[in-house]
Motif scaffolding. Sequence first.
Motif, PDB file in Angstrom:
ATOM      1  N   TYR A  82       1.011  -1.115  -0.212  1.00  0.00           N
ATOM      2  CA  TYR A  82      -0.198   0.071   0.035  1.00  0.00           C
ATOM      3  C   TYR A  82       0.989   1.256  -0.086  1.00  0.00           C
ATOM      4  O   TYR A  82       0.556   2.204  -0.874  1.00  0.00           O
ATOM      5  CB  TYR A  82      -0.814  -0.020   1.127  1.00  0.00           C
ATOM      6  N   THR A  85       3.144   1.702  -3.631  1.00  0.00           N
ATOM      7  CA  THR A  85       2.296   1.970  -4.495  1.00  0.00           C
ATOM      8  C   THR A  85       1.697   3.410  -4.649  1.00  0.00           C
ATOM      9  O   THR A  85       1.512   4.071  -5.343  1.00  0.00           O
ATOM     10  CB  THR A  85       1.150   0.895  -4.928  1.00  0.00           C
ATOM     11  N   THR A  86       1.396   3.681  -3.068  1.00  0.00           N
ATOM     12  CA  THR A  86       0.871   5.093  -3.228  1.00  0.00           C
ATOM     13  C   THR A  86       1.953   6.361  -3.239  1.00  0.00           C
ATOM     14  O   THR A  86       1.801   7.120  -4.060  1.00  0.00           O
ATOM     15  CB  THR A  86       0.360   5.240  -1.642  1.00  0.00           C
ATOM     16  N   ALA A  89       2.425   6.308  -6.916  1.00  0.00           N
ATOM     17  CA  ALA A  89       1.129   7.291  -7.366  1.00  0.00           C
ATOM     18  C   ALA A  89       1.424   8.418  -7.451  1.00  0.00           C
ATOM     19  O   ALA A  89       1.207   9.260  -8.480  1.00  0.00           O
ATOM     20  CB  ALA A  89      -0.092   6.709  -6.733  1.00  0.00           C
ATOM     21  N   ASN A 296      -5.410   2.680   1.712  1.00  0.00           N
ATOM     22  CA  ASN A 296      -4.780   2.741   0.657  1.00  0.00           C
ATOM     23  C   ASN A 296      -5.561   3.430  -0.594  1.00  0.00           C
ATOM     24  O   ASN A 296      -6.889   3.035  -1.107  1.00  0.00           O
ATOM     25  CB  ASN A 296      -4.712   1.204  -0.039  1.00  0.00           C
ATOM     26  N   ASP A 298      -4.471   5.169  -3.886  1.00  0.00           N
ATOM     27  CA  ASP A 298      -3.528   5.515  -4.906  1.00  0.00           C
ATOM     28  C   ASP A 298      -3.968   6.803  -5.927  1.00  0.00           C
ATOM     29  O   ASP A 298      -3.460   7.729  -6.195  1.00  0.00           O
ATOM     30  CB  ASP A 298      -3.059   4.338  -6.011  1.00  0.00           C
ATOM     31  N   ALA A 301      -4.000  10.096  -4.198  1.00  0.00           N
ATOM     32  CA  ALA A 301      -2.800  10.344  -3.992  1.00  0.00           C
ATOM     33  C   ALA A 301      -2.075  11.041  -5.318  1.00  0.00           C
ATOM     34  O   ALA A 301      -1.610  12.078  -5.385  1.00  0.00           O
ATOM     35  CB  ALA A 301      -1.550   9.441  -3.691  1.00  0.00           C
ATOM     36  N   THR A 332       1.140  11.051   0.582  1.00  0.00           N
ATOM     37  CA  THR A 332       1.172   9.449   0.820  1.00  0.00           C
ATOM     38  C   THR A 332       0.246   9.566   2.162  1.00  0.00           C
ATOM     39  O   THR A 332      -0.357   8.521   2.418  1.00  0.00           O
ATOM     40  CB  THR A 332       2.541   9.008   1.042  1.00  0.00           C
ATOM     41  N   SER A 335      -3.345  10.592   1.729  1.00  0.00           N
ATOM     42  CA  SER A 335      -4.305   9.543   1.400  1.00  0.00           C
ATOM     43  C   SER A 335      -4.652   8.562   2.300  1.00  0.00           C
ATOM     44  O   SER A 335      -5.718   7.968   2.352  1.00  0.00           O
ATOM     45  CB  SER A 335      -3.606   9.082   0.065  1.00  0.00           C
ATOM     46  N   ARG A 377     -10.637   8.866  -9.079  1.00  0.00           N
ATOM     47  CA  ARG A 377      -9.700   8.344  -8.083  1.00  0.00           C
ATOM     48  C   ARG A 377     -10.275   7.239  -7.252  1.00  0.00           C
ATOM     49  O   ARG A 377      -9.500   6.357  -6.796  1.00  0.00           O
ATOM     50  CB  ARG A 377      -9.157   9.438  -7.163  1.00  0.00           C
ATOM     51  N   ASN A 381      -8.451   3.531  -6.514  1.00  0.00           N
ATOM     52  CA  ASN A 381      -8.220   3.411  -4.910  1.00  0.00           C
ATOM     53  C   ASN A 381      -8.718   1.926  -4.786  1.00  0.00           C
ATOM     54  O   ASN A 381      -7.835   0.953  -4.178  1.00  0.00           O
ATOM     55  CB  ASN A 381      -9.125   4.244  -3.922  1.00  0.00           C
TER      56      ASN A 381
END
Length: 411
Positions: A82, A85-86, A89, A296, A298, A301, A332, A335, A377, A381
Motif C-alpha cells: 500500500y 504503490t501510493t 502514485a 490505500n 492511490d 494520491a 502519501t 491519502s 480516483r 483506490n
Amino acid sequence: MKKLQLTTKIFIGLALGIVLGIILQPNPDFANNYIKPFGTLFLNLIKLVIVPLVFSSLVVGACSMDDVRKLGRIGGKTVAYYMLTTAFAVTIGLILANVTNVGGGFSIPVDANVPIPETPNVIDTLLNIIPSNPLKALVDGNMLQIIAFALIIGAGIIGIGEKGKILFNFFDSFAEVMYKIIAVIMQFAPIGVFALITPVVAVNGPGVLLPLLKLIIVVYAGCALHAILVYSSTVNIFAKISPLQFFKGVAPAMVFAYTTASSSATLPINMKRCEENLGASKSICSFVLPLGATINMDGTAIYQGICAFFIAQVYGIELPLSAQLTIILTATLASIGTAGVPGAGMIMLGMVLQSVGLPIEGIALIAGVDRILDMMRTMINITGDAACTVIVAATEGELDRSVYEKSSKVA
Ligand code: ASP
C-alpha cells in the motif's frame, strides 16, 4: 430483464443515468430533487453496514491469521504494498503535472462561496490512529481508529488461544450476517447507480467542465497510467495473473466505485469479487480489503499530487524539487488519512497544500469538478486494494486459481 447478470444491470443503470443526465442538463433541479434521493437512500443502506462489516470482518481476518506472526507477516506485506504503490502514485501524478504543464496559462476566478475546509495536520492524523475511546470511534465511524481497534482485538483473541474461540465465532457469524444483508442491498445497485450518476451529469454539464478539462484529463490519465503500470505489472509478476483476467474480475467493483465515489461503499462488492472472481481466500480478503478501503488510496494520491501542482501554477508559485518531494511524503500520508467517502480527498488536499505553503483557497478552484475527479480516483483506490489482495493471497498460497477458468461465467 430477469436473466441479466447484476454486473450487466449495473452497467445499464450507469448508461441510462448518463443519458438521462444529459437530457436533464437544462433542468438539473429535477435530477437533484427527484432522482438523487434514491441514490442517497441506496448509499444510506450501504453506509448502515459499513462500520459493523469493517469491524467484524477485520477481527475475523486478523484472527484467521492463526498466530500473531502470520498476522504480522501479512500485515507487513499489505502495508508495504500500500505505501510503496501510493508513493509511486503521487510521483506519477507529479511527473504528469510537470510534463503536461497542467495549470499553465490558467487564470480561473476563485469561487468565493465554496467554504474552505479545515484540514488536520500530519502528526494529529498519525496520533489519532489509536482511539482512546473505541466505542466513540465506532459511533463516529472513524475508520482508521476502527481498524486499529479491530486489529488489537483480533491479536488479543489469537493471544488467548482456545478461550478466544467463542468471541471469534461471534464475530464470524456477525460478519456473515453483514454479507447477507449486503447481498440483498446489492440487488438494488443498478437503481442506486442510476440515481447517483444522473444528477452528477445533469449538474456538471460541459460548461462547468471545460475550463478545468485539462486538469480532469491529466488526473484521468495519471490514474489510467498507474493502473496499467503498477497494477498490471505487480499482479502479473507476484500473482502470475494476466492483467486482463485481473481487471475483468474486478470490473464490477470498479464501476460501482466510479459511480458511488466511495471506497467504503464499494468494500462489500470488492470483497465478493476478490473472493469469487479472483480466487483470493476469505481470510485474506477480510483482512486486506477493509484495511485498503481506508488506508490505500492511490487515486487520491495521484489527484493530490496533480492538484497541488495545478494550484501552484494557477497562483504563479514555483514548486522546487524539494517541495515536490515534500508533496510525495504528505500526499502519501494524507491519502492514508483520507476516509473512503465522497469528497474526503479534497479535504485532505488542504494538508498537502499546507505542507508546502500553497494557499488552501486553491481548493475552491477545483471544488466545482471534484466529483468528476473523485469518481476516477475512487475507482483506482479500490483497484489497488484488489491488486494487493490477490498478490498477498498468491504469495501466501491462498489463491484459488481454478476460478480463472470459470470466471467469465461468474461475472
Ligand atoms: N472518495 C474517495 C474514496 O472513497 C476518497 C477521496 O475523496 O479521495 O476512495
